[in-house]
Design a protein around this motif. Structure first.
Motif, PDB file in Angstrom:
ATOM      1  N   HIS A  52       0.849  -1.192   0.000  1.00  0.00           N
ATOM      2  CA  HIS A  52       0.000   0.000   0.000  1.00  0.00           C
ATOM      3  C   HIS A  52       0.890   1.249   0.000  1.00  0.00           C
ATOM      4  CE1 HIS A  52      -3.379   2.628   0.817  1.00  0.00           C
ATOM      5  NE2 HIS A  52      -2.737   3.140   1.866  1.00  0.00           N
ATOM      6  N   GLY A  53       0.631   2.162  -0.942  1.00  0.00           N
ATOM      7  CA  GLY A  53       1.486   3.359  -1.049  1.00  0.00           C
ATOM      8  C   GLY A  53       2.848   3.048  -1.624  1.00  0.00           C
ATOM      9  N   GLY A  54       2.932   1.931  -2.371  1.00  0.00           N
ATOM     10  CA  GLY A  54       4.223   1.486  -2.888  1.00  0.00           C
ATOM     11  C   GLY A  54       4.895   2.481  -3.821  1.00  0.00           C
ATOM     12  N   ASP A  55       4.118   3.157  -4.665  1.00  0.00           N
ATOM     13  CA  ASP A  55       4.706   4.131  -5.590  1.00  0.00           C
ATOM     14  C   ASP A  55       5.387   5.265  -4.828  1.00  0.00           C
ATOM     15  OD1 ASP A  55       3.829   2.660  -7.717  1.00  0.00           O
ATOM     16  OD2 ASP A  55       2.092   3.927  -8.152  1.00  0.00           O
ATOM     17  N   ARG A  56       4.706   5.757  -3.790  1.00  0.00           N
ATOM     18  CA  ARG A  56       5.277   6.850  -2.994  1.00  0.00           C
ATOM     19  C   ARG A  56       6.538   6.388  -2.261  1.00  0.00           C
ATOM     20  NH1 ARG A  56       2.076   8.702   2.226  1.00  0.00           N
ATOM     21  NH2 ARG A  56       2.989   6.716   2.837  1.00  0.00           N
ATOM     22  N   LEU A  57       6.470   5.176  -1.693  1.00  0.00           N
ATOM     23  CA  LEU A  57       7.630   4.668  -0.957  1.00  0.00           C
ATOM     24  C   LEU A  57       8.805   4.403  -1.901  1.00  0.00           C
ATOM     25  CD1 LEU A  57       5.882   2.181   1.516  1.00  0.00           C
ATOM     26  CD2 LEU A  57       6.743   4.491   1.992  1.00  0.00           C
ATOM     27  N   ARG A  58       8.501   3.892  -3.104  1.00  0.00           N
ATOM     28  CA  ARG A  58       9.580   3.635  -4.055  1.00  0.00           C
ATOM     29  C   ARG A  58      10.231   4.947  -4.504  1.00  0.00           C
ATOM     30  NH1 ARG A  58       6.795   1.015  -7.378  1.00  0.00           N
ATOM     31  NH2 ARG A  58       6.531   2.653  -8.953  1.00  0.00           N
ATOM     32  N   ASP A  59       9.419   5.979  -4.733  1.00  0.00           N
ATOM     33  CA  ASP A  59       9.969   7.286  -5.116  1.00  0.00           C
ATOM     34  C   ASP A  59      10.801   7.874  -3.980  1.00  0.00           C
ATOM     35  OD1 ASP A  59       8.754   7.063  -7.553  1.00  0.00           O
ATOM     36  OD2 ASP A  59       7.039   8.348  -7.044  1.00  0.00           O
ATOM     37  N   THR A  60      10.347   7.670  -2.759  1.00  0.00           N
ATOM     38  CA  THR A  60      11.114   8.152  -1.598  1.00  0.00           C
ATOM     39  C   THR A  60      12.459   7.431  -1.517  1.00  0.00           C
ATOM     40  OG1 THR A  60       9.092   8.648  -0.358  1.00  0.00           O
ATOM     41  CG2 THR A  60      11.117   8.366   0.917  1.00  0.00           C
ATOM     42  N   LEU A  61      12.430   6.122  -1.708  1.00  0.00           N
ATOM     43  CA  LEU A  61      13.662   5.333  -1.670  1.00  0.00           C
ATOM     44  C   LEU A  61      14.619   5.784  -2.766  1.00  0.00           C
ATOM     45  CD1 LEU A  61      15.360   2.939  -0.654  1.00  0.00           C
ATOM     46  CD2 LEU A  61      14.035   1.470  -2.222  1.00  0.00           C
ATOM     47  N   ARG A  62      14.095   5.991  -3.978  1.00  0.00           N
ATOM     48  CA  ARG A  62      14.940   6.423  -5.092  1.00  0.00           C
ATOM     49  C   ARG A  62      15.614   7.762  -4.762  1.00  0.00           C
ATOM     50  NH1 ARG A  62      11.456   6.066  -8.629  1.00  0.00           N
ATOM     51  NH2 ARG A  62      12.090   4.140  -9.691  1.00  0.00           N
ATOM     52  N   CYS A  63      14.864   8.688  -4.216  1.00  0.00           N
ATOM     53  CA  CYS A  63      15.407  10.007  -3.872  1.00  0.00           C
ATOM     54  C   CYS A  63      16.446   9.888  -2.758  1.00  0.00           C
ATOM     55  CB  CYS A  63      14.262  10.928  -3.460  1.00  0.00           C
ATOM     56  SG  CYS A  63      14.753  12.645  -3.208  1.00  0.00           S
ATOM     57  N   PHE A  64      16.155   9.062  -1.758  1.00  0.00           N
ATOM     58  CA  PHE A  64      17.066   8.860  -0.621  1.00  0.00           C
ATOM     59  C   PHE A  64      18.407   8.296  -1.099  1.00  0.00           C
ATOM     60  CE2 PHE A  64      18.541   5.842   2.721  1.00  0.00           C
ATOM     61  CZ  PHE A  64      18.828   6.760   3.731  1.00  0.00           C
ATOM     62  N   LEU A  65      18.354   7.302  -1.966  1.00  0.00           N
ATOM     63  CA  LEU A  65      19.587   6.692  -2.474  1.00  0.00           C
ATOM     64  C   LEU A  65      20.332   7.637  -3.414  1.00  0.00           C
ATOM     65  CD1 LEU A  65      18.230   3.084  -3.149  1.00  0.00           C
ATOM     66  CD2 LEU A  65      19.679   3.823  -1.252  1.00  0.00           C
ATOM     67  N   ALA A  66      19.579   8.405  -4.210  1.00  0.00           N
ATOM     68  CA  ALA A  66      20.215   9.355  -5.128  1.00  0.00           C
ATOM     69  C   ALA A  66      20.954  10.451  -4.377  1.00  0.00           C
ATOM     70  CB  ALA A  66      19.166   9.969  -6.046  1.00  0.00           C
ATOM     71  N   HIS A  67      20.524  10.744  -3.161  1.00  0.00           N
ATOM     72  CA  HIS A  67      21.173  11.769  -2.352  1.00  0.00           C
ATOM     73  C   HIS A  67      22.096  11.157  -1.296  1.00  0.00           C
ATOM     74  CE1 HIS A  67      17.917  14.221  -4.116  1.00  0.00           C
ATOM     75  NE2 HIS A  67      18.776  15.215  -3.975  1.00  0.00           N
ATOM     76  N   ALA A  68      22.574   9.937  -1.607  1.00  0.00           N
ATOM     77  CA  ALA A  68      23.572   9.258  -0.768  1.00  0.00           C
ATOM     78  C   ALA A  68      23.128   9.114   0.678  1.00  0.00           C
ATOM     79  CB  ALA A  68      24.904   9.997  -0.839  1.00  0.00           C
ATOM     80  N   GLY A  69      21.820   8.951   0.885  1.00  0.00           N
ATOM     81  CA  GLY A  69      21.321   8.730   2.237  1.00  0.00           C
ATOM     82  C   GLY A  69      21.269   9.968   3.106  1.00  0.00           C
ATOM     83  N   SER A  70      21.400  11.139   2.533  1.00  0.00           N
ATOM     84  CA  SER A  70      21.354  12.382   3.317  1.00  0.00           C
ATOM     85  C   SER A  70      19.902  12.732   3.632  1.00  0.00           C
ATOM     86  CB  SER A  70      21.999  13.528   2.523  1.00  0.00           C
ATOM     87  OG  SER A  70      21.726  14.775   3.132  1.00  0.00           O
ATOM     88  N   ILE A  71      19.565  12.768   4.928  1.00  0.00           N
ATOM     89  CA  ILE A  71      18.216  13.099   5.354  1.00  0.00           C
ATOM     90  C   ILE A  71      17.846  14.539   4.981  1.00  0.00           C
ATOM     91  CG2 ILE A  71      16.675  13.367   7.338  1.00  0.00           C
ATOM     92  CD1 ILE A  71      17.160  10.479   6.580  1.00  0.00           C
ATOM     93  N   PRO A  72      18.687  15.535   5.275  1.00  0.00           N
ATOM     94  CA  PRO A  72      18.321  16.923   4.945  1.00  0.00           C
ATOM     95  C   PRO A  72      18.086  17.127   3.449  1.00  0.00           C
ATOM     96  CG  PRO A  72      20.151  16.889   6.490  1.00  0.00           C
ATOM     97  CD  PRO A  72      19.967  15.483   6.019  1.00  0.00           C
ATOM     98  N   ARG A  73      19.000  16.608   2.624  1.00  0.00           N
ATOM     99  CA  ARG A  73      18.868  16.838   1.182  1.00  0.00           C
ATOM    100  C   ARG A  73      17.682  16.073   0.595  1.00  0.00           C
ATOM    101  NH1 ARG A  73      23.552  15.376  -2.063  1.00  0.00           N
ATOM    102  NH2 ARG A  73      24.280  13.995  -0.418  1.00  0.00           N
ATOM    103  N   THR A  74      17.426  14.856   1.105  1.00  0.00           N
ATOM    104  CA  THR A  74      16.285  14.083   0.613  1.00  0.00           C
ATOM    105  C   THR A  74      14.974  14.761   0.980  1.00  0.00           C
ATOM    106  OG1 THR A  74      17.548  12.016   0.857  1.00  0.00           O
ATOM    107  CG2 THR A  74      15.154  11.837   0.646  1.00  0.00           C
ATOM    108  N   ALA A  75      14.866  15.230   2.214  1.00  0.00           N
ATOM    109  CA  ALA A  75      13.642  15.912   2.657  1.00  0.00           C
ATOM    110  C   ALA A  75      13.399  17.169   1.827  1.00  0.00           C
ATOM    111  CB  ALA A  75      13.737  16.257   4.143  1.00  0.00           C
TER     112      ALA A  75
END
Length: 415
Positions: free
Chosen positions: A340-363
């Motif tokens: 449930h909400g898989g598209d949103r979670l997958r997009d969040t994961l993609r952004c998180f990994l693209a920003h090398a796991g940086s919480i501030p930059r991903t947010a």
């Protein structure tokens, strides 16, 4: 790496004489264009010149908008003469167009400016006789040109072939002919067309025209090999070209192809790595094939794949076509997509990994509060069973996402 919009090669004196003779007989402006609507020969004006004709005389070819319009009328498929309407917005008067053919193959277009869109019977007869003579003349001249192109193609393909002895022989032969100099760097570019509706010879003519401007430039010496729905440009340079130069060259090639060919041709370009010396030509060629595959599969590349910018995709795209399928996507990532909400979670994961796991930059990139981001990341870990603080787990998820991009709707194998 500077290229220029390529003109057609000027016609022979014999062809020019035929054009002039017809123009004087009709009292109308006459021209012969190649199958890509690039001017080969033209007569003097008879007071019927328009902006397109004047611009063509000044620049050596009509602008792309005029060429697209004429080709859109289907003139390269005509089996008999006909009129094309004028276009005030393009500065184009009506024209009478005769396809010049030999054994069914299109050699060029005989074009007569006819503002009133009407010719007398004796005029059409004179045009028909002239067209027959012009077709015979062009056919004879083309035989020699085709032989030269075939020799160049064979040489270029030998230089990137698997046979070491053949590569050595080709290099020596190219140097003897003065086609290959002592260059410090080599670069191979591959162009692939989709299964479009264009006749094969029209596609081959368009490929040659798009690449020819980069064959001999101030900074590069090259060879071209044209085949069915594909082409290769091998360039030798004194210095390694930068990414901006490569992008500009590739964009120019694509623009030319989109001018000359129907949209169904759907061209893509693959650029290989830059290697020292001609010995690196085969490697650059193989890399260019992979880059072209990336350009076909990834719409985000907009038709241009550069080996040196592919990153981990360069490895994934060397898998055989049958092996590059959904089974390569890790099970945890498939589970995430189905949640449930898989598209949103997958997009969040993609952004998180693209920003090398940086919480501030991903947010910031997602436009959400950090608390919300932490909540989503916990959900991802619970659903997948993987730890986002574990480097191996993150690599698994990142590769899975990248494979998913290659398998996305609209992605397809290079044909």
């Amino acid at each position: 790496m500077t290229g220029r919009l390529q003109r057609a090669r000027p016609g022979s004196p014999e062809l020019q004489a035929l054009v002039d003779e017809l123009a004087e007989r009709l009292g109308r402006s006459v021209a012969v264009d190649d199958p890509l609507v690039r001017m080969v020969c033209t007569s003097r004006h008879f007071g019927d010149e328009d902006p397109v004709r004047i611009g063509t005389l000044l620049q050596g070819r009509a602008d792309n908008a005029a060429i697209r319009y004429v080709l859109a009328q289907g003139v390269t498929r005509w089996s008999r003469p006909g009129f094309i309407d004028g276009r005030d917005d393009l500065g184009l008067l009506p024209r009478y167009v005769v396809p010049l053919r030999e054994r069914g193959h299109l050699l060029g277009l005989l074009v007569v400016v006819v503002p009133e869109k009407k010719l007398a019977e004796e005029e059409t007869a004179a045009v028909a006789r002239a067209a027959e003579a012009m077709a015979a003349q062009i056919h004879g001249e083309r035989i020699a040109a085709d032989t030269r192109k075939t020799d160049e193609r064979d040489l270029a393909l030998a230089l990137v072939g698997a046979d070491v002895a053949a590569r050595t022989t080709a290099r020596r032969h190219g140097e003897e002919l003065g086609l290959l100099g002592a260059a410090e760097h080599v670069l191979v570019t591959v162009v692939r067309l989709g299964c479009g509706t264009e006749p094969v010879r029209q596609s081959e003519a368009a490929l040659w025209a798009a690449l020819e401007g980069f064959r001999q430039t101030r900074s590069a010496q090259g060879l071209i090999a044209i085949g069915r729905e594909r082409a290769m440009l091998l360039q030798l340079r004194g210095r390694s070209p930068g990414a901006d130069e490569i992008a500009a060259q590739s964009a120019r090639i694509l623009d030319e192809l989109r001018t000359f060919l129907d949209p169904s041709a759907d061209p893509v370009i693959g650029v290989g790595g830059r290697h020292p010396g001609l010995d690196g030509a085969r490697t650059s060629y193989e890399q260019a094939l992979v880059a072209a595959r990336a350009a076909r599969r990834l719409p985000s590349l907009r038709g241009i794949g550069d080996w040196e910018l592919l990153g981990e995709l360069a490895v994934l795209l060397q898998l055989p076509e049958h092996a590059l399928n959904a089974s390569l996507i890790p099970k945890p990532l498939r589970t995430l997509s189905e949640a449930h909400g898989g598209d949103r979670l997958r997009d969040t994961l993609r952004c998180f990994l693209a920003h090398a796991g940086s919480i501030p930059r991903t947010a910031d990139a997602l436009g959400i509060h950090r608390t919300s981001l932490y909540y989503r990341l916990r959900q991802i870990q619970e659903v997948t069973g993987l730890d986002l603080d574990d480097g191996a787990h993150r690599l698994t998820l990142h590769l899975g996402l990248r494979i998913g991009e290659l398998l996305a709707p609209g992605a397809g194998g290079v044909r």
